[in-house]
Write a protein that holds these residues in place. Structure first.
Motif, PDB file in Angstrom:
ATOM      1  N   ALA A 235       0.839  -1.203   0.000  1.00 16.59           N
ATOM      2  CA  ALA A 235       0.000   0.000   0.000  1.00 16.59           C
ATOM      3  C   ALA A 235       0.873   1.251   0.000  1.00 16.59           C
ATOM      4  CB  ALA A 235      -0.919  -0.013   1.214  1.00 16.59           C
ATOM      5  N   LYS A 236       1.888   1.252   0.835  1.00 18.73           N
ATOM      6  CA  LYS A 236       2.799   2.400   0.911  1.00 18.73           C
ATOM      7  C   LYS A 236       3.568   2.562  -0.405  1.00 18.73           C
ATOM      8  CE  LYS A 236       5.986   4.526   4.242  1.00 18.73           C
ATOM      9  NZ  LYS A 236       7.059   5.033   3.386  1.00 18.73           N
ATOM     10  N   PHE A 237       3.958   1.452  -0.990  1.00 21.78           N
ATOM     11  CA  PHE A 237       4.673   1.494  -2.263  1.00 21.78           C
ATOM     12  C   PHE A 237       3.830   2.146  -3.352  1.00 21.78           C
ATOM     13  CE2 PHE A 237       5.416  -0.491  -6.420  1.00 21.78           C
ATOM     14  CZ  PHE A 237       6.743  -0.142  -6.630  1.00 21.78           C
ATOM     15  N   PHE A 238       2.550   1.791  -3.416  1.00 23.35           N
ATOM     16  CA  PHE A 238       1.675   2.389  -4.417  1.00 23.35           C
ATOM     17  C   PHE A 238       1.554   3.899  -4.214  1.00 23.35           C
ATOM     18  CE2 PHE A 238      -0.610  -1.893  -5.040  1.00 23.35           C
ATOM     19  CZ  PHE A 238       0.082  -2.146  -6.220  1.00 23.35           C
ATOM     20  N   LEU A 239       1.521   4.348  -2.964  1.00 21.20           N
ATOM     21  CA  LEU A 239       1.483   5.787  -2.709  1.00 21.20           C
ATOM     22  C   LEU A 239       2.755   6.453  -3.198  1.00 21.20           C
ATOM     23  CD1 LEU A 239       0.023   5.986   0.934  1.00 21.20           C
ATOM     24  CD2 LEU A 239      -1.208   6.143  -1.229  1.00 21.20           C
ATOM     25  N   GLU A 240       3.881   5.827  -2.925  1.00 23.92           N
ATOM     26  CA  GLU A 240       5.171   6.436  -3.243  1.00 23.92           C
ATOM     27  C   GLU A 240       5.495   6.367  -4.732  1.00 23.92           C
ATOM     28  OE1 GLU A 240       7.682   4.265  -0.592  1.00 23.92           O
ATOM     29  OE2 GLU A 240       7.297   5.634   1.096  1.00 23.92           O
ATOM     30  N   ALA A 241       4.706   5.583  -5.484  1.00 33.00           N
ATOM     31  CA  ALA A 241       4.945   5.490  -6.933  1.00 33.00           C
ATOM     32  C   ALA A 241       4.448   6.711  -7.687  1.00 33.00           C
ATOM     33  CB  ALA A 241       4.269   4.235  -7.479  1.00 33.00           C
ATOM     34  N   ARG A 242       3.736   7.606  -7.007  1.00 34.90           N
ATOM     35  CA  ARG A 242       3.140   8.758  -7.687  1.00 34.90           C
ATOM     36  C   ARG A 242       4.162   9.880  -7.878  1.00 34.90           C
ATOM     37  NH1 ARG A 242      -1.993   8.056  -8.556  1.00 34.90           N
ATOM     38  NH2 ARG A 242      -2.766   6.147  -7.607  1.00 34.90           N
ATOM     39  N   GLY A 243       3.913  10.685  -8.931  1.00 39.22           N
ATOM     40  CA  GLY A 243       4.755  11.848  -9.188  1.00 39.22           C
ATOM     41  C   GLY A 243       5.546  11.753 -10.466  1.00 39.22           C
ATOM     42  N   GLN A 244       5.059  10.976 -11.426  1.00 42.36           N
ATOM     43  CA  GLN A 244       5.838  10.717 -12.635  1.00 42.36           C
ATOM     44  C   GLN A 244       5.349  11.460 -13.873  1.00 42.36           C
ATOM     45  OE1 GLN A 244       8.576   8.841 -12.150  1.00 42.36           O
ATOM     46  NE2 GLN A 244       7.870   8.804 -10.025  1.00 42.36           N
ATOM     47  N   TYR A 245       4.215  12.167 -13.757  1.00 45.75           N
ATOM     48  CA  TYR A 245       3.611  12.731 -14.963  1.00 45.75           C
ATOM     49  C   TYR A 245       3.280  14.208 -14.768  1.00 45.75           C
ATOM     50  CZ  TYR A 245       3.273   7.930 -16.520  1.00 45.75           C
ATOM     51  OH  TYR A 245       3.579   6.653 -16.888  1.00 45.75           O
ATOM     52  N   LYS A 246       3.266  14.948 -15.865  1.00 49.67           N
ATOM     53  CA  LYS A 246       3.044  16.385 -15.790  1.00 49.67           C
ATOM     54  C   LYS A 246       1.630  16.702 -15.327  1.00 49.67           C
ATOM     55  CE  LYS A 246       1.595  16.962 -20.618  1.00 49.67           C
ATOM     56  NZ  LYS A 246       1.862  17.623 -21.904  1.00 49.67           N
ATOM     57  N   GLY A 247       1.451  17.944 -14.918  1.00 47.88           N
ATOM     58  CA  GLY A 247       0.170  18.372 -14.360  1.00 47.88           C
ATOM     59  C   GLY A 247      -0.858  18.707 -15.417  1.00 47.88           C
TER      60      GLY A 247
END
Length: 683
Positions: A235-247
Motif C-alpha cells: 500500500a505504501k509502495f503504491f502511494l510512493e509510486a506517484r509523481g511521474q507525470y506532468k500536471g
C-alpha cells in the motif's frame, strides 16, 4: 475497544496459517467502534437502512444479474464466451453490493440473503485463476481481452484497465463479509489475489501508480485482518509510486489524460491541493491517512492535512459535494464552485465519508466529524431517491428553466451504464453504525447523533451507552449509561460547528448573522459546565448505571454566505437548520424556484411535515418573487410563500426547477430576444 490488537489476534487465530503481529507499533490514536458493536433504532436512519436492505441491495443484485455482470464471472470460470458488459470495472458492482449485503446481515440477519451471497462468492471463486488473478475482462478470453486491458496483465493499469481497482473493491468486500459473518470464503479469495499483487508490485519489481485508487486503503484493511506486513508495505509502495507525470493543462481538451487527473503529477508528500478526479483523489487521501497512521510517516501526514485544508477552504460545496467540474469528474481550481454545472458525483461523497472518518481518527478534532455529518445528511443522501432504487450520479445545485438558461432537467434513474454510484451507496449505508463512536482508551467520542446502543469496553470492562433523539429535526439529545462495569471513562460529545456559530471549519462559508443561542448540557437533570476540547464537550465524572446526559443544540434557521471569491454565490444565501441544508423546488413554489429572493432579515418558520417526502421539517417564509408579464412587458415583485425542503429530498416528485442559493436582492435584469433564445436552444 481501545486498540485493534484483540481483533487482529482473534482473526489471526481463526485463519490459522496467517500471522498476527505480537505488537502493533503504530496506529490511529482513536479507533472507530466497530459496526458490529452498535445497534441502531434511529427514526431517521433506521428506515433508510431498512430500505437499503429490502430494496437497494436486492435491486443491485438483480441488476448485476440482468446486465450480465454475474454472467461475466460464470464465463470467466468456464474460460469461454465474450465479456458481456461495457467496462472492465463492472466486476466491482458485484463486490460493492456483496460488501453492502455483508454489513446488512449484521443489521438484519437474513438466511436467504446469506445463502445467495454464498452462491455468488462461489462464482467469484471459480472465476479466479490458479495464481490468484481475478479480472473477468481478461480471464474470459485471454487472447482477446477488453480493449482497456492491454495484451498483458497490468500493462494499462495506470490508464484504463482498473485491474487494481477491481482488486481493491474485492478486498473491501472480503473484510466486510468476514467481519459480519465470520466466514472466510470471500476473504480467502481476496488474500490469494493480494499475495499475487504483492509478488508483482514493489521495489525491484513492477512499478505503477494505480490509475483508480482504492487498492491502497483496501490492502491496509487486509493488513489489519492478517497482520501480514507485505500488505501495508505494498500500500505504501503504491502511494510512493506517484509523481511521474506532468500536471493538468487547462488548454488541453483531453482532461482525462494528464498527471493531475490521476493525482500523479507530483509525489504524494509534495501534493498541496485536492486535485483531479474527485473519487480517485479521496480514496487516495484516505489511504494516505491510513499509511501515515500505521507507519508514523510525518511527511505523509503533513501532506494529507494540507490537502484537507485546501479542500475544506476552497473546493467544497455547501451541501458537502466535491468534484465541481464535469469534464474529468474532477476538482476545479480554488473557489471554482459553479451551481448550474456542479458535478458532485455521489461516489465522491462516499469517498469523502471514508476520508473524514480517518482524519478524525488521526486528530480527534470535531471539524472532521462536522464535515462527515454535512456530507451524510446532504450531498450523499441526495444521491438516492426515497424509493431506494433510483439514483443520481451527479448532484446539481441549481436547475433553472428559462429562455436565457435552458437546462435538461435531471431525473433519478435506476441504473447507469457506469453504475458505480448505486452500488457504492449500497455498501455505505449499512456501515453507518461504525461511524457513530470513536474511542481512545477511556475517552469515548460521540460523533453522530443516531439513536441506538453501543457496547464498548474500557479497560476490558463492559460499558453500554444508549442514544435517544429525533435528530436531525430536533436538537434535544439524550445519552444514557445503560451499563457500566467501570466508572472510569470520559464522554466526549461533539458540539457541531453549526451550533457554535461556525458554518464551516474554514471561511469558505459563514453564517450571515450571529446567534445568541447557546448549547446547554445537563447530567441527571442538573445543568453542568463543561470544557470544550477540539469541538467536543468533555464530560469527565464517575459514571454509574442509568446516568443520563441531556444536550440541547439550538435548531435555528440560519442563512449561509459563501466566500466572496465564489463568483456564483455573490449576493446570495443558502438556508440551513441544524445539519440540514435546504433548497426550493418547483412543486412547492408555484412552478419556479429561480425567481425567489431572500432579503436580509427574512424570518422562517420550521414546520414538521410527517406526510411529506417520508417525513421532513419544512421551512416557510414570506418573500418577494420576480414575476414577468409577457402581455404587458412588465416585471414586478410580489409577496409569495417560500417553501423549502431538505436538499437531500429534491427530485422525488417529478422534474422541475430547484435552487440551493437565493439572491438577497434584485441587482439586474437580463433581457433576452426571441432570436437569442432560439439560437440557444438550437445549440
Amino acid at each position: 475497544m481501545t486498540s485493534p490488537m484483540p481483533f487482529l489476534l482473534a482473526v489471526g487465530l481463526a485463519l490459522g496459517a496467517l500471522p498476527a503481529p505480537a505488537q502493533q507499533r503504530a496506529d490511529y490514536p482513536i479507533q472507530a467502534v466497530p459496526f458490529t458493536k452498535v445497534k441502531l433504532t434511529d427514526a431517521f436512519w433506521q428506515p433508510r437502512l431498512k430500505t437499503n436492505t429490502t430494496i437497494t441491495i436486492p435491486a443491485s443484485f438483480q441488476r448485476c444479474e440482468a446486465t450480465n455482470r454475474v454472467k461475466n464471472f460464470e464465463m470467466a470460470a468456464a474460460k469461454s464466451g465474450k465479456f458481456a458488459t461495457t467496462f472492465p470495472f463492472d466486476d466491482t458492482d458485484i463486490y460493492k453490493t456483496l460488501e453492502g449485503a455483508s454489513y446488512s446481515l449484521s443489521l438484519y440477519p437474513d438466511k436467504e440473503l446469506a445463502a445467495y451471497l454464498d452462491v455468488l462468492i462461489d462464482k467469484v471463486a471459480k472465476a479466479q485463476e490458479p495464481d490468484g488473478y481475478l479480472y473477468t475482462a481478461r480471464t474470459i478470453d485471454p487472447a482477446h481481452p477488453h480493449p482497456w486491458a492491454g495484451a498483458q496483465r497490468w500493462e494499462k493499469e495506470r490508464e484504463l484497465s482498473h485491474e487494481l481497482y477491481n482488486a481493491g473493491h474485492l478486498y473491501e468486500a472480503a473484510v466486510a463479509h468476514y467481519q459480519a459473518t465470520g466466514k472466510k470464503t470471500l476473504l480467502n479469495i481476496a488474500l490469494k489475489n493480494a499475495d499475487l499483487v504483492c509478488s508483482v508490485f514493489g521495489p525491484g519489481k513492477r512499478v505503477v501508480a494505480p490509475g483508480h485508487e482504492i487498492v491502497e486503503m483496501a490492502l491496509v484493511k487486509l493488513y489489519r485482518v492478517t497482520g501480514k506486513p507485505e500488505y501495508l508495505q505494498t500500500a505504501k509502495f503504491f502511494l510512493e509510486a506517484r509523481g511521474q507525470y506532468k500536471g493538468y493543462d487547462p488548454k488541453s481538451p483531453d482532461v482525462w489524460r494528464n498527471g493531475q487527473y490521476w493525482q500523479d503529477d507530483k509525489p504524494v508528500v509534495a501534493q498541496k491541493e485536492a486535485e483531479g478526479h474527485a473519487v480517485r483523489a479521496e480514496y487516495l487521501y484516505s489511504a494516505m491517512a491510513d499509511v501515515a497512521a500505521l507507519t508514523g510517516d510525518r511527511q505523509l501526514l503533513a501532506a494529507v492535512d494540507t490537502i484537507w485544508q485546501n479542500m475544506v477552504s476552497k473546493k467544497f460545496y455547501v451541501t458537502g459535494g466535491t468534484g465541481a467540474v464535469p469534464g474529468g469528474e474532477r476538482f476545479g481550481q480554488n473557489y471554482e464552485l459553479p451551481n448550474a454545472t456542479a458535478y458532485n458525483e455521489t461516489c465522491a461523497s462516499v469517498a469523502h465519508i471514508y476520508w473524514n472518518q480517518r482524519m478524525f481518527q488521526l486528530h480527534g478534532d470535531s471539524k472532521y466529524a462536522d464535515i462527515m455529518e454535512k456530507v451524510l445528511y446532504n450531498g450523499l443522501l441526495s444521491g438516492v431517491g426515497l424509493d431506494g432504487k433510483s439514483f443520481f450520479y451527479s448532484n446539481a445545485m441549481q436547475i433553472k428553466n428559462s429562455a436565457s438558461f435552458p437546462q435538461t432537467e435531471p431525473a433519478r434513474v435506476g441504473w447507469f451504464e457506469c453504475s458505480c454510484c448505486p452500488t457504492n451507496l449500497a455498501r455505505l449505508f449499512p456501515s453507518l453504525p461504525g461511524y457513530v463512536y470513536g474511542q481512545n482508551g477511556k475517552d469515548i467520542y460521540v460523533n453522530l447523533f443516531v439513536s441506538g446502543s453501543a457496547d464498548l469496553a474500557v479497560n476490558n470492562k463492559a460499558v453500554r451507552l444508549t442514544q435517544t433523539n429525533n435528530y436531525p429535526w430536533s436538537g434535544d439529545l439524550k445519552f444514557t449509561v445503560e451499563h457500566a462495569a467501570t466508572s472510569d471513562f470520559n464522554l466526549l460529545v461533539r458540539i457541531p460547528g453549526w451550533a457554535r456559530g461556525q458554518a464551516m471549519p474554514s471561511d469558505l462559508y459563514t453564517f450571515a448573522t450571529p446567534s445568541a443561542a447557546k448549547v446547554t448540557i445537563k447530567v441527571n437533570g442538573k445543568p453542568v459546565s463543561y470544557a470544550l476540547q477540539h469541538g467536543y464537550a468533555v464530560l469527565a465524572r464517575k459514571w454509574k448505571k442509568n446516568d443520563v446526559v441531556e444536550v440541547s443544540l439550538p435548531m435555528e434557521v440560519r442563512t449561509v454566505q459563501a466566500h466572496p471569491n465564489v463568483p456564483d454565490n455573490v449576493g446570495k444565501v443558502a438556508l440551513q437548520r441544524g445539519p440540514v441544508v435546504y433548497c426550493a423546488e418547483w412543486t412547492d413554489n408555484e412552478g419556479k424556484a429561480s425567481n425567489i429572493i431572500v432579503p436580509v432579515g427574512t424570518a422562517f418558520t420550521a414546520v414538521e411535515k410527517p406526510e411529506v417526502l417520508n417525513g421532513i421539517t419544512q421551512l416557510t417564509a414570506s418573500v418577494p418573487v420576480v414575476k414577468v408579464d409577457p402581455a404587458t412587458n412588465t416585471i414586478s415583485t410580489v409577496r409569495q410563500t417560500l417553501t423549502a425542503i431538505p436538499y437531500y429530498a429534491w427530485a422525488n416528485r417529478g422534474k422541475g426547477e430547484m435552487t440551493v442559493w437565493f439572491p438577497q436582492q434584485v441587482t439586474d435584469v437580463d433581457l433576452v430576444t426571441r432570436r437569442a433564445v432560439e439560437a440557444t436552444h438550437a445549440k
